[in-house]
Scaffold this motif. Structure first.
Motif, PDB file in Angstrom:
ATOM      1  N   ARG A  84     116.796  15.244   8.519  1.00  0.00           N
ATOM      2  CA  ARG A  84     115.837  14.288   7.957  1.00  0.00           C
ATOM      3  C   ARG A  84     114.640  15.104   7.524  1.00  0.00           C
ATOM      4  N   ARG A  85     114.153  14.841   6.353  1.00  0.00           N
ATOM      5  CA  ARG A  85     113.044  15.647   5.854  1.00  0.00           C
ATOM      6  C   ARG A  85     112.106  14.767   5.047  1.00  0.00           C
ATOM      7  N   LEU A  86     110.855  14.921   5.286  1.00  0.00           N
ATOM      8  CA  LEU A  86     109.827  14.241   4.493  1.00  0.00           C
ATOM      9  C   LEU A  86     108.828  15.296   4.076  1.00  0.00           C
ATOM     10  N   ARG A  87     108.593  15.368   2.797  1.00  0.00           N
ATOM     11  CA  ARG A  87     107.587  16.309   2.309  1.00  0.00           C
ATOM     12  C   ARG A  87     106.608  15.560   1.419  1.00  0.00           C
ATOM     13  N   LEU A  88     105.357  15.915   1.528  1.00  0.00           N
ATOM     14  CA  LEU A  88     104.325  15.352   0.671  1.00  0.00           C
ATOM     15  C   LEU A  88     103.781  16.462  -0.218  1.00  0.00           C
ATOM     16  N   HIS A  89     103.727  16.218  -1.498  1.00  0.00           N
ATOM     17  CA  HIS A  89     103.215  17.213  -2.437  1.00  0.00           C
ATOM     18  C   HIS A  89     101.983  16.647  -3.115  1.00  0.00           C
ATOM     19  N   ARG A  90     100.946  17.400  -3.113  1.00  0.00           N
ATOM     20  CA  ARG A  90      99.719  17.012  -3.814  1.00  0.00           C
ATOM     21  C   ARG A  90      99.355  18.144  -4.775  1.00  0.00           C
ATOM     22  N   ARG A  91     100.185  18.334  -5.779  1.00  0.00           N
ATOM     23  CA  ARG A  91      99.981  19.414  -6.733  1.00  0.00           C
ATOM     24  C   ARG A  91      98.883  19.024  -7.706  1.00  0.00           C
ATOM     25  N   LYS A  92      97.922  19.921  -7.869  1.00  0.00           N
ATOM     26  CA  LYS A  92      96.803  19.665  -8.771  1.00  0.00           C
ATOM     27  C   LYS A  92      96.558  20.877  -9.654  1.00  0.00           C
ATOM     28  N   ASN A  93      95.989  20.604 -10.800  1.00  0.00           N
ATOM     29  CA  ASN A  93      95.525  21.653 -11.678  1.00  0.00           C
ATOM     30  C   ASN A  93      94.307  22.282 -11.014  1.00  0.00           C
ATOM     31  N   LEU A  94      94.337  23.579 -10.793  1.00  0.00           N
ATOM     32  CA  LEU A  94      93.249  24.245 -10.064  1.00  0.00           C
ATOM     33  C   LEU A  94      91.936  24.256 -10.843  1.00  0.00           C
ATOM     34  N   GLN A  95      92.002  24.162 -12.160  1.00  0.00           N
ATOM     35  CA  GLN A  95      90.778  24.184 -12.957  1.00  0.00           C
ATOM     36  C   GLN A  95      90.165  22.800 -13.113  1.00  0.00           C
TER      37      GLN A  95
ATOM     38  N   ASP B 118      91.301  19.895 -11.318  1.00  0.00           N
ATOM     39  CA  ASP B 118      91.532  19.118 -10.098  1.00  0.00           C
ATOM     40  C   ASP B 118      92.296  17.807 -10.367  1.00  0.00           C
ATOM     41  N   GLU B 119      92.994  17.732 -11.502  1.00  0.00           N
ATOM     42  CA  GLU B 119      93.805  16.564 -11.818  1.00  0.00           C
ATOM     43  C   GLU B 119      95.208  16.746 -11.252  1.00  0.00           C
ATOM     44  N   LYS B 120      95.833  15.623 -10.887  1.00  0.00           N
ATOM     45  CA  LYS B 120      97.206  15.675 -10.392  1.00  0.00           C
ATOM     46  C   LYS B 120      98.142  16.082 -11.522  1.00  0.00           C
ATOM     47  N   LEU B 121      99.113  16.940 -11.205  1.00  0.00           N
ATOM     48  CA  LEU B 121     100.093  17.360 -12.200  1.00  0.00           C
ATOM     49  C   LEU B 121     101.146  16.277 -12.384  1.00  0.00           C
ATOM     50  N   PRO B 122     101.438  15.881 -13.612  1.00  0.00           N
ATOM     51  CA  PRO B 122     102.475  14.862 -13.836  1.00  0.00           C
ATOM     52  C   PRO B 122     103.875  15.465 -13.698  1.00  0.00           C
ATOM     53  N   GLY B 123     104.834  14.619 -13.339  1.00  0.00           N
ATOM     54  CA  GLY B 123     106.219  15.042 -13.258  1.00  0.00           C
ATOM     55  C   GLY B 123     106.572  15.791 -11.988  1.00  0.00           C
ATOM     56  N   VAL B 124     105.724  15.688 -10.969  1.00  0.00           N
ATOM     57  CA  VAL B 124     105.988  16.346  -9.686  1.00  0.00           C
ATOM     58  C   VAL B 124     106.271  15.262  -8.652  1.00  0.00           C
ATOM     59  N   ALA B 125     107.296  15.473  -7.857  1.00  0.00           N
ATOM     60  CA  ALA B 125     107.608  14.499  -6.806  1.00  0.00           C
ATOM     61  C   ALA B 125     106.531  14.567  -5.729  1.00  0.00           C
ATOM     62  N   ARG B 126     105.843  13.449  -5.500  1.00  0.00           N
ATOM     63  CA  ARG B 126     104.793  13.423  -4.477  1.00  0.00           C
ATOM     64  C   ARG B 126     105.362  13.235  -3.078  1.00  0.00           C
ATOM     65  N   HIS B 127     106.392  12.433  -2.952  1.00  0.00           N
ATOM     66  CA  HIS B 127     107.043  12.204  -1.663  1.00  0.00           C
ATOM     67  C   HIS B 127     108.531  12.472  -1.818  1.00  0.00           C
ATOM     68  N   ILE B 128     109.107  13.172  -0.840  1.00  0.00           N
ATOM     69  CA  ILE B 128     110.534  13.483  -0.855  1.00  0.00           C
ATOM     70  C   ILE B 128     111.110  13.090   0.496  1.00  0.00           C
ATOM     71  N   TRP B 129     112.138  12.250   0.455  1.00  0.00           N
ATOM     72  CA  TRP B 129     112.867  11.856   1.668  1.00  0.00           C
ATOM     73  C   TRP B 129     114.317  12.283   1.518  1.00  0.00           C
TER      74      TRP B 129
ATOM     75  N   TRP C  69     109.531  10.099  -4.940  1.00  0.00           N
ATOM     76  CA  TRP C  69     108.482   9.272  -5.551  1.00  0.00           C
ATOM     77  C   TRP C  69     107.739  10.183  -6.513  1.00  0.00           C
ATOM     78  N   TRP C  70     107.950   9.946  -7.806  1.00  0.00           N
ATOM     79  CA  TRP C  70     107.426  10.832  -8.829  1.00  0.00           C
ATOM     80  C   TRP C  70     106.006  10.470  -9.224  1.00  0.00           C
ATOM     81  N   ASN C  71     105.232  11.466  -9.543  1.00  0.00           N
ATOM     82  CA  ASN C  71     103.886  11.296 -10.083  1.00  0.00           C
ATOM     83  C   ASN C  71     103.999  11.441 -11.598  1.00  0.00           C
ATOM     84  N   THR C  72     104.265  10.328 -12.270  1.00  0.00           N
ATOM     85  CA  THR C  72     104.475  10.390 -13.711  1.00  0.00           C
ATOM     86  C   THR C  72     103.627   9.348 -14.423  1.00  0.00           C
ATOM     87  N   PRO C  73     103.197   9.658 -15.636  1.00  0.00           N
ATOM     88  CA  PRO C  73     102.492   8.653 -16.446  1.00  0.00           C
ATOM     89  C   PRO C  73     103.434   7.501 -16.802  1.00  0.00           C
TER      90      PRO C  73
END
Length: 149
Positions: free
Chosen positions: A37-48, A50-61, A82-86
């Protein structure tokens, strides 16, 4: 690794490379409910910016239920993203994608093993994609004979 509380009571013996018979411990009848069982949370952001990157899975089960007694084996696995998409990407991710793997090892010798297997992918025909251009395949099946030597 199977927790001691859910291991089967049986034992089996096996030969090592030198031909010595060795006790291999408890038979893994285990229905390994939470073994994978695995749960991962991703909060990928543009370092310059500070906006969230689109097309990245924020939650993975990833969930898995496994059974293996050295003759019969089975695995039911599920994946959710759970994708972070426009909104205009047309993403769809409201389902777990479930796969079922079954196998029967009907022949085993010192260095050869034969198994009949069947696999069903996306059993409930769910949708799980971050862009409508890259849709996941619908339900499909495969099976055959696997020989190891």
């Amino acid at each position: 690794m199977v927790p001691q509380s859910i291991q089967g009571a049986g034992q089996y013996r096996d030969k090592d490379a030198a031909g010595r018979v060795r006790d291999r411990g408890p038979l893994r009848y285990a229905l390994q409910l939470l073994a994978h069982r695995r749960l991962r949370l991703h909060r990928r952001k543009n370092l310059q910016t500070d906006e969230k990157l689109p097309g990245v899975a924020r939650h993975i089960w990833d969930l898995g239920f496994h059974y293996d007694d050295r003759t019969f084996r089975g695995a039911l696995t599920g994946a959710y993203r759970w994708w972070n998409t426009p909104g205009d990407w047309g993403a769809k991710y409201n389902n777990f994608i479930w796969d079922l793997n079954l196998g029967w090892r009907f022949f085993r010798s010192d260095n050869t093993e034969a198994e009949l297997f069947a696999t069903g992918h996306n059993l409930f025909n769910g949708a799980q994609y971050h862009d409508e251009v890259f849709k996941n395949p619908s339900r499909w099946f495969e099976g055959g004979l696997r020989i190891k030597w």
